[in-house]
Design a protein around this motif. Structure first.
Motif, PDB file in Angstrom:
ATOM      1  N   TYR A 539      40.239  39.196  50.835  1.00 39.71           N
ATOM      2  CA  TYR A 539      41.289  38.462  50.376  1.00 39.71           C
ATOM      3  C   TYR A 539      42.678  39.823  50.880  1.00 39.71           C
ATOM      4  O   TYR A 539      43.143  40.391  50.944  1.00 39.71           O
ATOM      5  N   GLY A 540      42.294  39.649  52.081  1.00 39.94           N
ATOM      6  CA  GLY A 540      43.455  41.183  53.558  1.00 39.94           C
ATOM      7  C   GLY A 540      42.803  40.601  55.100  1.00 39.94           C
ATOM      8  O   GLY A 540      42.251  39.244  55.393  1.00 39.94           O
ATOM      9  N   PRO A 541      43.228  41.149  55.660  1.00 37.60           N
ATOM     10  CA  PRO A 541      44.153  43.038  55.548  1.00 37.60           C
ATOM     11  C   PRO A 541      44.686  42.541  54.905  1.00 37.60           C
ATOM     12  O   PRO A 541      45.808  41.919  55.168  1.00 37.60           O
ATOM     13  N   CYS A 542      45.233  43.613  53.474  1.00 43.28           N
ATOM     14  CA  CYS A 542      46.586  43.673  52.742  1.00 43.28           C
ATOM     15  C   CYS A 542      46.699  44.943  52.534  1.00 43.28           C
ATOM     16  O   CYS A 542      45.902  46.298  52.661  1.00 43.28           O
ATOM     17  N   SER A 543      48.018  45.849  52.366  1.00 44.52           N
ATOM     18  CA  SER A 543      48.759  47.134  52.275  1.00 44.52           C
ATOM     19  C   SER A 543      49.629  46.870  50.993  1.00 44.52           C
ATOM     20  O   SER A 543      50.558  46.490  50.640  1.00 44.52           O
ATOM     21  N   LEU A 544      48.332  47.100  49.711  1.00 43.79           N
ATOM     22  CA  LEU A 544      49.144  46.836  48.447  1.00 43.79           C
ATOM     23  C   LEU A 544      49.527  48.232  47.703  1.00 43.79           C
ATOM     24  O   LEU A 544      49.134  49.032  48.679  1.00 43.79           O
ATOM     25  N   THR A 545      51.279  48.720  46.954  1.00 42.61           N
ATOM     26  CA  THR A 545      51.374  49.524  46.653  1.00 42.61           C
ATOM     27  C   THR A 545      50.719  49.950  45.178  1.00 42.61           C
ATOM     28  O   THR A 545      50.769  48.996  44.589  1.00 42.61           O
ATOM     29  N   GLU A 546      49.810  50.998  45.280  1.00 41.83           N
ATOM     30  CA  GLU A 546      49.869  51.540  44.115  1.00 41.83           C
ATOM     31  C   GLU A 546      49.969  52.445  43.332  1.00 41.83           C
ATOM     32  O   GLU A 546      49.828  53.928  44.322  1.00 41.83           O
ATOM     33  N   PRO A 547      49.487  53.172  42.835  1.00 44.56           N
ATOM     34  CA  PRO A 547      51.127  54.328  41.795  1.00 44.56           C
ATOM     35  C   PRO A 547      49.993  55.789  42.301  1.00 44.56           C
ATOM     36  O   PRO A 547      48.045  55.649  42.309  1.00 44.56           O
ATOM     37  N   ALA A 548      50.588  56.967  42.539  1.00 51.29           N
ATOM     38  CA  ALA A 548      49.928  57.816  42.159  1.00 51.29           C
ATOM     39  C   ALA A 548      48.578  58.400  43.985  1.00 51.29           C
ATOM     40  O   ALA A 548      47.648  58.506  43.246  1.00 51.29           O
ATOM     41  N   GLY A 549      49.040  57.653  44.845  1.00 46.05           N
ATOM     42  CA  GLY A 549      48.437  57.511  45.971  1.00 46.05           C
ATOM     43  C   GLY A 549      47.254  56.389  45.725  1.00 46.05           C
ATOM     44  O   GLY A 549      46.428  56.472  47.297  1.00 46.05           O
ATOM     45  N   GLY A 550      47.061  55.747  45.225  1.00 45.05           N
ATOM     46  CA  GLY A 550      45.828  54.359  45.269  1.00 45.05           C
ATOM     47  C   GLY A 550      45.395  54.632  43.701  1.00 45.05           C
ATOM     48  O   GLY A 550      44.230  54.099  43.576  1.00 45.05           O
ATOM     49  N   VAL A 551      45.630  54.320  42.270  1.00 46.92           N
ATOM     50  CA  VAL A 551      45.256  54.101  41.563  1.00 46.92           C
ATOM     51  C   VAL A 551      45.015  52.800  41.459  1.00 46.92           C
ATOM     52  O   VAL A 551      46.392  52.089  41.287  1.00 46.92           O
ATOM     53  N   PRO A 552      43.823  52.295  41.000  1.00 47.49           N
ATOM     54  CA  PRO A 552      43.638  50.800  41.115  1.00 47.49           C
ATOM     55  C   PRO A 552      44.315  50.150  39.832  1.00 47.49           C
ATOM     56  O   PRO A 552      44.214  49.472  38.997  1.00 47.49           O
ATOM     57  N   THR A 553      45.557  49.026  40.611  1.00 49.15           N
ATOM     58  CA  THR A 553      46.575  48.481  39.694  1.00 49.15           C
ATOM     59  C   THR A 553      46.385  46.759  40.391  1.00 49.15           C
ATOM     60  O   THR A 553      46.181  46.013  40.023  1.00 49.15           O
ATOM     61  N   ALA A 554      47.459  46.759  41.461  1.00 48.66           N
ATOM     62  CA  ALA A 554      47.580  45.602  42.250  1.00 48.66           C
ATOM     63  C   ALA A 554      46.542  44.887  42.994  1.00 48.66           C
ATOM     64  O   ALA A 554      45.665  43.829  43.025  1.00 48.66           O
ATOM     65  N   SER A 555      45.261  45.996  42.601  1.00 43.96           N
ATOM     66  CA  SER A 555      44.090  45.583  44.160  1.00 43.96           C
ATOM     67  C   SER A 555      43.263  44.778  42.986  1.00 43.96           C
ATOM     68  O   SER A 555      42.991  44.055  43.071  1.00 43.96           O
ATOM     69  N   LEU A 556      43.572  45.154  41.366  1.00 43.26           N
ATOM     70  CA  LEU A 556      42.506  44.671  39.981  1.00 43.26           C
ATOM     71  C   LEU A 556      43.317  43.558  40.532  1.00 43.26           C
ATOM     72  O   LEU A 556      42.104  42.468  39.942  1.00 43.26           O
ATOM     73  N   ILE A 557      44.471  43.111  40.358  1.00 43.51           N
ATOM     74  CA  ILE A 557      45.294  41.778  40.181  1.00 43.51           C
ATOM     75  C   ILE A 557      44.654  40.535  41.596  1.00 43.51           C
ATOM     76  O   ILE A 557      44.630  39.701  41.113  1.00 43.51           O
ATOM     77  N   ALA A 558      44.892  41.481  42.465  1.00 46.21           N
ATOM     78  CA  ALA A 558      44.154  40.478  43.696  1.00 46.21           C
ATOM     79  C   ALA A 558      42.661  39.686  43.793  1.00 46.21           C
ATOM     80  O   ALA A 558      42.557  38.850  43.580  1.00 46.21           O
ATOM     81  N   GLN A 559      41.805  41.458  43.001  1.00 47.96           N
ATOM     82  CA  GLN A 559      41.060  40.402  42.738  1.00 47.96           C
ATOM     83  C   GLN A 559      40.743  39.730  41.567  1.00 47.96           C
ATOM     84  O   GLN A 559      40.160  38.458  41.390  1.00 47.96           O
ATOM     85  N   GLU A 560      41.111  39.752  40.862  1.00 47.07           N
ATOM     86  CA  GLU A 560      40.744  38.875  39.616  1.00 47.07           C
ATOM     87  C   GLU A 560      41.537  37.606  39.313  1.00 47.07           C
ATOM     88  O   GLU A 560      41.330  37.106  39.316  1.00 47.07           O
ATOM     89  N   SER A 561      42.568  37.042  40.609  1.00 47.97           N
ATOM     90  CA  SER A 561      43.211  36.280  40.728  1.00 47.97           C
ATOM     91  C   SER A 561      42.112  35.168  42.140  1.00 47.97           C
ATOM     92  O   SER A 561      41.890  34.194  41.777  1.00 47.97           O
ATOM     93  N   LEU A 562      41.055  36.368  42.749  1.00 50.05           N
ATOM     94  CA  LEU A 562      40.187  35.405  43.170  1.00 50.05           C
ATOM     95  C   LEU A 562      38.821  34.535  42.192  1.00 50.05           C
ATOM     96  O   LEU A 562      37.862  34.202  41.878  1.00 50.05           O
ATOM     97  N   VAL A 563      38.450  35.674  41.532  1.00 51.14           N
ATOM     98  CA  VAL A 563      37.678  35.470  40.226  1.00 51.14           C
ATOM     99  C   VAL A 563      38.073  34.606  39.346  1.00 51.14           C
ATOM    100  O   VAL A 563      37.261  33.112  38.986  1.00 51.14           O
ATOM    101  N   ASN A 564      39.008  34.328  39.036  1.00 51.62           N
ATOM    102  CA  ASN A 564      40.044  32.735  38.601  1.00 51.62           C
ATOM    103  C   ASN A 564      40.066  31.428  39.640  1.00 51.62           C
ATOM    104  O   ASN A 564      39.565  30.569  38.603  1.00 51.62           O
ATOM    105  N   CYS A 565      39.927  32.075  40.636  1.00 48.55           N
ATOM    106  CA  CYS A 565      40.013  31.124  41.959  1.00 48.55           C
ATOM    107  C   CYS A 565      38.133  30.163  41.694  1.00 48.55           C
ATOM    108  O   CYS A 565      38.645  29.000  41.627  1.00 48.55           O
ATOM    109  N   ILE A 566      37.288  31.186  41.989  1.00 48.67           N
ATOM    110  CA  ILE A 566      35.992  30.171  42.021  1.00 48.67           C
ATOM    111  C   ILE A 566      35.723  30.136  40.235  1.00 48.67           C
ATOM    112  O   ILE A 566      35.089  28.965  40.451  1.00 48.67           O
ATOM    113  N   THR A 567      36.519  31.092  39.010  1.00 53.38           N
ATOM    114  CA  THR A 567      36.480  30.007  37.951  1.00 53.38           C
ATOM    115  C   THR A 567      36.436  28.288  38.198  1.00 53.38           C
ATOM    116  O   THR A 567      35.859  27.952  37.663  1.00 53.38           O
ATOM    117  N   ASN A 568      37.255  28.871  38.177  1.00 53.33           N
ATOM    118  CA  ASN A 568      38.560  27.498  38.285  1.00 53.33           C
ATOM    119  C   ASN A 568      37.629  26.174  38.971  1.00 53.33           C
ATOM    120  O   ASN A 568      38.262  25.195  39.031  1.00 53.33           O
TER     121      ASN A 568
END
Length: 597
Positions: A539-568
């Motif tokens: 799902y990249g290459p991508c440059s997602l903005t995450e707080p405090a230098g990289g606390v996983p936030t937006a990257s989890l949304i990207a991964q979860e969206s793929l989980v939903n794609c597979i599920t659906n």
């Protein structure tokens, strides 16, 4: 649609486009209305007409009769307007100095336009006036719901070709312009291209309003060739298309895509793809009452429209929107690029578009000024002469606004847009097929936050009758390799693709003959290189903005969206229904709410 998007995302890089980008990218980087352009004006070249309004009950179809809303009244009113004139007036309303580049006659309509522009503060000294020129006119038929149809004569605007632009407007652009705006509506395409060239030559941005489709521009309005249309789209720094025009443009730029595929894309997908193919610095797309989309190379923002209780006249709403965009460029002193700037731009543009819909006509009135008075004060208090502090521009429109929370939501939206723009839909579909057909064990693994996503995927797949098990990556080396056989599918989830514990598994899994699938944002990572290319879901290459230098936030949304794609996708392919789901999930409130099979 999916296969077309895959080919576009992976391989659609025509040689001529690559060469063109190499030539223009540097010159585009110089085009910003910065300090060297202080004291200049935003010059627009395009349609300027006298609109005669007729209020009708409904627009008649061919062969049918129509009726006026008031049987005793034919002509409702006359207003000055035009795609370019309108957006200059709206930008001027917010304090941006503007001027019109035009050819006009000495006739009544020409005098009326110049008088009205003088009243609104739009400079008329750049207009070339001659007895031999005819000023444009249009007849506007407005339905009770606000929709309209227009019949017009372009007048002298149809004469603004390449040579005329160079002769009549080249000097004004060089000496007075902070930016150049124009349109694909009435100006010949050779003239539009010359305006863009002059803007680039003078180091200022070019803004093009894509108001009509290629078929209308080339075959009905006779503005030029399809090749010129494509060149305009690829040359402009900022492209503001209406969705219907963007669909036609994309069909012309990417002829292997079907119109059905293009029309099935949402507005954000369409905007992102158009930006990619045209290499625009900014795409700002409108779609009627739907959210507007702003897309740059790095960011994508969707801005909700202002809700209206009643639409009086939608004529010029897109022009007012563009006026807001140009006013924001003037305030910022550059083309909006960050998420905050794009949101600010979208909020201002949408506010002006909605204000335009509240009254009859397409230029600002005393009534519309009341609706946007706060914007007028805000924009005029900040000028390009004193660099503005970026602001979301949303606070005045919503008391519920909170900058950190709003920014977090924008980052999540950007994450999903990154998946849309970079992931192979076909690869996801192939993975679903493999999971459905697997006769061995399906093991899903990861560490850290990616491990949590992997655990959720395993749980969800099990609930839809794809037997799955989550195994923490470190546990494979502590006995769980015994769960792996040549019939197994092992999916390794890693955002970076370089997590040591995950990468280290690949050799042992290969020795056991398992099929390894990598879900990662980095197609060039060590994990992706150790897995068969057909089994890499990137799902990249991508440059997602995450707080405090990289606390996983937006990257989890990207991964979860793929989980939903597979599920659906699996639910659709296996025809998994609510009855079967209740059989797997009889407990809890969810189970009780499901129908029995």
């Amino acid at each position: 649609m999916h296969l077309h998007l895959v080919s576009l995302g992976r391989s659609l890089r025509p040689l001529r486009q690559t060469l063109y980008r190499g030539v223009t990218r540097y010159s585009r980087s110089l085009s910003s209305p910065g300090p060297k352009h202080q004291g200049r004006v935003a010059l627009g070249c395009g349609s300027n007409v006298v609109d005669s309004f007729y209020m009708v009950k409904a627009l008649p179809r061919p062969g049918e009769k129509g009726f006026f809303q008031d049987p005793t009244k034919v002509l409702e009113a006359e207003y000055v307007g035009g795609v370019t004139l309108n957006h200059l007036c709206w930008a001027q309303l917010l304090g941006t100095p503007t001027g019109l580049l035009a050819l006009q006659g000495t006739d009544h309509h020409g005098k009326l336009i110049r008088q009205e522009l003088d009243k609104m503060g739009v400079a008329t000294k750049f207009i070339e006036v001659k007895d031999s020129y005819t000023t444009a006119q249009s007849l506007v038929f407005v339905e009770e719901g606000g929709e309209r149809s227009i019949i017009m004569a372009k007048g002298a605007t149809s004469q603004i070709n390449k040579e005329q632009v160079a002769e009549s407007f080249g000097g004004a652009i060089a000496s007075s312009a902070s930016l150049v705006s124009t349109e694909i509506s009435q100006v010949p395409l050779s003239g539009v291209l010359e305006l863009i060239r002059l803007a680039r030559e003078n180091g200022i941005p070019s803004v093009v309003d894509l108001d009509v489709s290629p078929d209308v521009a080339v075959h009905e309005a006779l503005l030029g060739t399809k090749e010129e249309f494509v060149e305009v789209c690829r040359s402009a720094d900022v492209l503001k298309p209406a969705r219907h025009a963007a669909e036609g443009a994309l069909k012309l730029i990417a002829p292997h895509m079907s119109m059905m595929d293009i029309e099935s894309m949402d507005t954000m997908q369409l905007s992102a793809l158009l930006r990619q193919l045209c290499d625009s610095r900014l795409i700002a797309m409108t779609d009627g009452l739907a959210p507007s989309c702003f897309v740059t190379e790095s960011h994508a923002v969707s801005v909700a429209p202002v809700k209206l209780d009643r639409v009086v006249d939608a004529t010029g709403a897109g022009d007012a929107f563009l006026g807001g965009l140009i006013a924001t460029m003037n305030t910022l002193g550059k083309i909006p690029s960050s998420r905050e700037e794009l949101t600010q731009c979208g909020t201002v543009a949408n506010r002006l578009g909605s204000a335009c819909c509240r009254v009859l006509g397409a230029v600002p009135t005393a009534e519309t000024r009341e609706h946007v008075q706060d914007l007028i004060v805000e924009q005029k208090s900040t000028s390009a002469d004193a660099p503005a502090q970026p602001s979301t521009g949303v606070a005045s429109a919503s008391k519920n606004f909170h900058p950190t929370i709003h920014q977090s939501l924008l980052s999540d939206i950007e994450a999903v847009n990154s998946v849309i723009g970079s992931t192979s839909y076909a690869r996801i579909s192939e993975l679903s097929d493999k999971l459905i057909a697997c006769r061995g064990s399906v093991l899903i693994s990861g560490v850290g936050k990616s491990g949590l996503v992997a655990r959720r995927l395993a749980a969800t797949l099990s609930s839809i009758s794809v037997p799955c098990e989550f195994v923490h990556a470190t546990e494979f080396h502590h006995g769980d390799l015994g769960k792996v056989s040549k019939d197994s599918i092992v999916m390794l989830v890693s955002h970076s693709g370089n997590t040591a514990e995950t990468v280290a598994l690949c050799d042992e899994l290969k020795q056991r003959g398992a099929s390894i699938v990598a879900l990662t944002s980095n197609p060039d990572s060590r994990l992706a290189q150790l897995v068969e290319p057909c089994n890499v879901v990137a799902y990249g290459p991508c440059s997602l903005t995450e707080p405090a230098g990289g606390v996983p936030t937006a990257s989890l949304i990207a991964q979860e969206s793929l989980v939903n794609c597979i599920t659906n996708d699996i639910i659709t392919k296996t025809k998994f229904d609510a009855g079967r789901f209740r059989g797997n999930h009889p407990g809890g409130a969810l189970g009780a709410s499901l129908p029995k099979s």
